[in-house]
Design a protein around this motif. Structure first.
Motif, PDB file in Angstrom:
ATOM      1  N   ARG A   1      36.301  28.339  33.483  1.00 16.04           N
ATOM      2  CA  ARG A   1      36.633  27.524  32.321  1.00 16.04           C
ATOM      3  C   ARG A   1      35.539  27.544  31.259  1.00 16.04           C
ATOM      4  N   VAL A   2      34.276  27.787  31.651  1.00 18.99           N
ATOM      5  CA  VAL A   2      33.202  27.855  30.652  1.00 18.99           C
ATOM      6  C   VAL A   2      32.940  29.275  30.171  1.00 18.99           C
ATOM      7  N   ARG A   3      33.241  30.274  31.019  1.00 19.05           N
ATOM      8  CA  ARG A   3      32.820  31.632  30.648  1.00 19.05           C
ATOM      9  C   ARG A   3      33.965  32.562  30.258  1.00 19.05           C
ATOM     10  N   PHE A   4      35.203  32.057  30.241  1.00 20.03           N
ATOM     11  CA  PHE A   4      36.333  32.981  30.102  1.00 20.03           C
ATOM     12  C   PHE A   4      36.287  33.796  28.808  1.00 20.03           C
ATOM     13  N   ARG A   5      35.585  33.262  27.772  1.00 16.95           N
ATOM     14  CA  ARG A   5      35.545  34.000  26.510  1.00 16.95           C
ATOM     15  C   ARG A   5      34.751  35.303  26.623  1.00 16.95           C
ATOM     16  N   GLU A   6      34.011  35.489  27.727  1.00 15.10           N
ATOM     17  CA  GLU A   6      33.324  36.774  27.949  1.00 15.10           C
ATOM     18  C   GLU A   6      34.339  37.895  28.169  1.00 15.10           C
ATOM     19  N   LEU A   7      35.572  37.536  28.534  1.00 10.94           N
ATOM     20  CA  LEU A   7      36.573  38.562  28.837  1.00 10.94           C
ATOM     21  C   LEU A   7      37.236  39.045  27.546  1.00 10.94           C
ATOM     22  N   PRO A   8      37.435  40.342  27.398  1.00 11.85           N
ATOM     23  CA  PRO A   8      38.044  40.868  26.164  1.00 11.85           C
ATOM     24  C   PRO A   8      39.523  40.497  26.080  1.00 11.85           C
ATOM     25  N   GLU A   9      39.928  39.975  24.945  1.00  5.92           N
ATOM     26  CA  GLU A   9      41.332  39.555  24.792  1.00  5.92           C
ATOM     27  C   GLU A   9      42.258  40.744  24.609  1.00  5.92           C
ATOM     28  N   THR A  10      41.665  41.897  24.303  1.00  5.49           N
ATOM     29  CA  THR A  10      42.491  43.062  23.972  1.00  5.49           C
ATOM     30  C   THR A  10      42.912  43.855  25.211  1.00  5.49           C
ATOM     31  N   ARG A  11      42.305  43.580  26.362  1.00  3.24           N
ATOM     32  CA  ARG A  11      42.600  44.415  27.552  1.00  3.24           C
ATOM     33  C   ARG A  11      43.475  43.670  28.551  1.00  3.24           C
ATOM     34  N   ASP A  12      44.263  44.445  29.298  1.00  2.00           N
ATOM     35  CA  ASP A  12      44.951  43.868  30.446  1.00  2.00           C
ATOM     36  C   ASP A  12      43.901  43.482  31.483  1.00  2.00           C
ATOM     37  N   ILE A  13      44.164  42.389  32.173  1.00  2.77           N
ATOM     38  CA  ILE A  13      43.188  41.922  33.168  1.00  2.77           C
ATOM     39  C   ILE A  13      43.862  41.809  34.529  1.00  2.77           C
ATOM     40  N   LEU A  14      43.251  42.418  35.527  1.00  3.12           N
ATOM     41  CA  LEU A  14      43.732  42.284  36.903  1.00  3.12           C
ATOM     42  C   LEU A  14      42.743  41.399  37.652  1.00  3.12           C
ATOM     43  N   VAL A  15      43.265  40.295  38.186  1.00  2.00           N
ATOM     44  CA  VAL A  15      42.390  39.297  38.801  1.00  2.00           C
ATOM     45  C   VAL A  15      42.569  39.361  40.310  1.00  2.00           C
ATOM     46  N   TYR A  16      41.455  39.273  41.033  1.00  2.00           N
ATOM     47  CA  TYR A  16      41.612  39.173  42.494  1.00  2.00           C
ATOM     48  C   TYR A  16      40.560  38.248  43.072  1.00  2.00           C
ATOM     49  N   CYS A  17      40.874  37.755  44.273  1.00  2.00           N
ATOM     50  CA  CYS A  17      39.903  36.962  45.038  1.00  2.00           C
ATOM     51  C   CYS A  17      39.995  37.451  46.476  1.00  2.00           C
ATOM     52  N   GLY A  18      39.802  36.552  47.444  1.00  2.00           N
ATOM     53  CA  GLY A  18      39.861  36.982  48.852  1.00  2.00           C
ATOM     54  C   GLY A  18      41.283  37.280  49.294  1.00  2.00           C
ATOM     55  N   VAL A  19      42.165  36.286  49.110  1.00  2.00           N
ATOM     56  CA  VAL A  19      43.534  36.458  49.597  1.00  2.00           C
ATOM     57  C   VAL A  19      44.585  36.238  48.521  1.00  2.00           C
ATOM     58  N   GLY A  20      44.192  35.820  47.335  1.00  2.00           N
ATOM     59  CA  GLY A  20      45.155  35.703  46.243  1.00  2.00           C
ATOM     60  C   GLY A  20      45.274  34.310  45.651  1.00  2.00           C
ATOM     61  N   GLN A  21      44.751  33.281  46.351  1.00  2.00           N
ATOM     62  CA  GLN A  21      44.988  31.924  45.857  1.00  2.00           C
ATOM     63  C   GLN A  21      44.124  31.592  44.641  1.00  2.00           C
ATOM     64  N   ARG A  22      42.802  31.846  44.750  1.00  2.00           N
ATOM     65  CA  ARG A  22      41.927  31.557  43.614  1.00  2.00           C
ATOM     66  C   ARG A  22      42.322  32.442  42.419  1.00  2.00           C
ATOM     67  N   ALA A  23      42.720  33.663  42.734  1.00  2.00           N
ATOM     68  CA  ALA A  23      43.148  34.568  41.649  1.00  2.00           C
ATOM     69  C   ALA A  23      44.412  34.031  40.973  1.00  2.00           C
ATOM     70  N   TYR A  24      45.258  33.368  41.743  1.00  7.17           N
ATOM     71  CA  TYR A  24      46.460  32.761  41.159  1.00  7.17           C
ATOM     72  C   TYR A  24      46.060  31.674  40.166  1.00  7.17           C
ATOM     73  N   PHE A  25      45.107  30.802  40.596  1.00  5.88           N
ATOM     74  CA  PHE A  25      44.645  29.744  39.690  1.00  5.88           C
ATOM     75  C   PHE A  25      44.029  30.362  38.419  1.00  5.88           C
ATOM     76  N   ALA A  26      43.214  31.407  38.620  1.00  9.73           N
ATOM     77  CA  ALA A  26      42.553  32.052  37.477  1.00  9.73           C
ATOM     78  C   ALA A  26      43.588  32.711  36.571  1.00  9.73           C
ATOM     79  N   THR A  27      44.582  33.351  37.184  1.00  6.29           N
ATOM     80  CA  THR A  27      45.620  34.022  36.392  1.00  6.29           C
ATOM     81  C   THR A  27      46.365  33.001  35.534  1.00  6.29           C
ATOM     82  N   ARG A  28      46.733  31.883  36.139  1.00  8.50           N
ATOM     83  CA  ARG A  28      47.448  30.850  35.387  1.00  8.50           C
ATOM     84  C   ARG A  28      46.600  30.377  34.200  1.00  8.50           C
ATOM     85  N   PHE A  29      45.303  30.148  34.478  1.00 11.09           N
ATOM     86  CA  PHE A  29      44.416  29.664  33.416  1.00 11.09           C
ATOM     87  C   PHE A  29      44.340  30.702  32.290  1.00 11.09           C
TER      88      PHE A  29
END
Ligand code: FAD
Length: 570
Positions: free
Chosen positions: A514-542
């Motif tokens: 929530r504090v650092r997301f602006r480091e990510l480029p808005e122009t690129r597709d982003i593939l998010v992963y974590c250990g099993v998919g749950q944290r990545a789901y939260f991050a993807t939604r955000f």
């Protein structure tokens, strides 16, 4: 050898019995279940069963465990005896009776009595063929040497036990990594042998998708199995000290005290071919939904028939005990004049191997692709088999395949140490009712901490799939990673990232998103992963809420590692 003609064991040819005669060839899974069901439906019919082996109604599925001494008493394998069939059901059973001929015009079979050597002819009004399937024994040099076994019946298992004991066997090569091969590996290890498993495919358990077989292969290696994948059997030579030398196609020589052939089975269609019954492209007898063959007086059931796959609509052969039993019952109902039909198969199966359970139902991803199906999605998840706060939770690796956009369940595969088959059975049942992922999400299942979770793995699988269908969680598959232009973001904590990650990934933990997301480029597709998919789901939604084109790498690093087992800290 004498030749006799028989219409009924209870009647003479001069005074034939008016009773309708039903003869059954093969008295194990399909044949025995057909005989017993038919008697329950009709007291007037005469039922006679023939089996070339010394037993009927024995537990073929228990044979590997008899070899392994888990079932120590051979008699436990005998589910019912000829005497029981006679006394309880008035069914005549002839063992050691090989049916060698079938004349569909005269409506007779030829029976060779393997004890007396006599041959006789038996007339039928209805005939049921349930001769099963024979283990495949490829014509390779040395394949008939002593010490090379297939496992089909009690005498086979007895011979293997005797060989192990007499030779003080220490090493074995099992050829073929399907159900029976794996069960034999387990049981030979249980007897203290060192086992090499030779499998021509790059994976064991061919019905599974490769990434789902990976945890199983890791488990086999961890248990000391010498796993030789992608290498077939070329020949078997005599080795020094009376041992065998298995020579693989790669040239590798594997010394062994015994060899188990578990290369699959082939329907026993000799009688059917002799009688001119229609044989299908998959090599089995063609039957209708009442198990009737192309001859109106002959039915066929079990491993010998071709069946319809209810999911893909394809014709297949499926050598499993459940379908054989159900088909036997359907044939009995048809002979008794009932309209019952066999629904078809969906290939639900389970195998236990050295503490691990592997189960599947329905179509695999590779099966769907082979069948040309493209409108499907898949989710991976790795939940505990019960609530994480209760001691002893073990992960279940679960893959669910479903059609898009209707969410109909197409198949599921699961691997783990506990609670695996329960989840696959629930999904299998839902498939039978043509259920959808929404039904899984809503399924009301048993829950107390030691048994499951308030959101059971089955519910979670349904919910994840719902999220994919309604766009809440766009997913990417591990197979999309090669050559992708997308930015891969690992949202685990730095210490987890340090233990291993996808080589091109950047680490931005969910806890800092929530504090650092602006480091990510808005122009690129982003593939998010974590250990099993749950944290990545939260991050993807955000990230989706912030306007990013984010997708969750389904199953997370656990699934990725399954397909890249060599991945290390990079
Ligand atoms: P079978 O049960 O094989 O019976 C056929 C009988 O017909 C045999 O006794 C044979 O001798 C006899 N016969 C054949 N030809 C003739 C003839 N001409 N005259 C007289 N008799 C004849 N399935 C599962 O679902 N789960 C498992 O865990 C499992 N484990 C297995 C383990 C092993 C080692 C084996 C061999 C099979 C296993 N199976 C399992 C498969 C299952 O046993 C079969 O699918 C099922 O038994 C098929 O039933 P069937 O009636 O078609 O044939």
């Amino acid at each position: 050898m004498s030749q006799a003609q028989s219409r009924s064991p209870e009647s003479s040819p001069a005074n034939p019995s008016p009773r309708r005669r039903v003869l059954i060839v093969g008295g194990v899974a399909g044949g025995a279940s057909c005989a017993a069901r038919l008697r329950r439906l009709d007291e007037s019919v005469e039922i006679v069963v023939f089996d070339r082996g010394p037993y009927v109604a024995f537990a073929n599925c228990g044979l590997p465990y008899f070899v392994g001494d888990v079932i120590a008493d051979e008699r436990k394998l005998l589910v019912a005896s000829p005497e029981l069939f006679r006394d309880r059901f008035n069914i005549a059973v002839h063992t050691d009776s090989d049916v060698t001929g079938l004349d569909p015009v005269a409506r007779t079979i030829t029976v060779h009595d393997m004890v007396s050597g006599e041959q006789r002819t038996e007339h039928y009004d209805a005939l049921v063929l349930s001769p099963g399937a024979a283990p495949i024994r490829p014509p390779l040099p040395g394949i008939d040497r002593p010490g090379i076994f297939a496992v089909r019946n009690i005498p086979d298992s007895r011979r293997i036990r005797a060989w192990i004991e007499e030779r003080q066997a220490k090493t074995a090569v099992v050829v073929g990594g399907g159900f029976i091969g794996l069960e034999m590996v387990e049981n030979l290890i249980h007897r203290g042998l060192s086992v090499t498993l030779l499998e021509k495919l790059p994976q064991v358990m061919p019905p599974l998708d490769p990434e789902m077989a990976e945890p199983l292969m890791e488990h086999l290696r961890a248990k000391g199995v010498d796993l030789r994948l992608g290498d077939g059997l070329a020949r078997v030579d005599d080795g020094p000290d009376g041992r065998l030398q298995v020579v693989a196609e790669s040239g590798t020589v594997l010394p062994a005290d015994l060899v188990i052939l578990a290369l699959g089975v082939r329907p026993e269609t000799a009688l059917a071919r002799q009688a001119g019954l229609t044989i299908g492209e998959r090599g089995g007898i063609v039957v209708d939904r009442q198990m009737r063959t192309s001859d109106p007086h002959i039915w066929a059931v079990g491993d010998v028939v071709e069946v319809a796959d209810v999911l893909l609509g394809q014709i297949t052969v499926l050598p499993l005990a459940g379908p054989a039993n159900r088909e036997g019952r359907v044939a009995a109902e048809a002979i008794a004049g009932r309209p019952t039909q066999f629904r078809g198969i969906q290939a639900t199966a389970v195998v236990g191997i050295l503490g691990m359970t592997v189960a599947s139902t329905g179509a695999s991803e590779k099966g769907l692709r082979r069948a040309g199906v493209t409108n499907f999605e898949r989710v991976y998840l790795h939940p505990g088999h019960h609530a994480g706060y209760y001691p002893g939770a073990r992960p279940i690796h679960l893959k669910l395949l479903f059609s898009v956009p209707d969410g109909r369940i197409l198949g599921a595969q699961a691997v783990g140490m506990e609670g695996v088959e329960k989840r696959i059975d629930v999904i299998a049942t839902t498939i039978q009712f043509r259920g959808t992922v929404h039904d899984l999400a809503e399924a009301e299942l048993c829950y107390a901490p030691q048994f499951g979770a308030a959101k059971d793995p089955v519910n979670l699988a349904g919910m994840l799939a719902q999220n994919v269908l309604n766009g809440d969680m766009p997913v990417a598959s591990w197979s999309e990673l090669d050559g992708t232009d997308a930015l891969i973001v690992d949202v685990r904590e730095p210490e987890e990232f340090a233990l291993g990650h996808i080589a091109s990934a950047v680490n931005l933990p969910l806890s800092q998103m929530r504090v650092r997301f602006r480091e990510l480029p808005e122009t690129r597709d982003i593939l998010v992963y974590c250990g099993v998919g749950q944290r990545a789901y939260f991050a993807t939604r955000f990230l989706l809420h912030q306007g990013y084109r984010a997708r969750n790498l389904s199953g997370g690093f656990t699934t990725y590692k399954a397909i890249h087992p060599d991945v290390a800290a990079t």
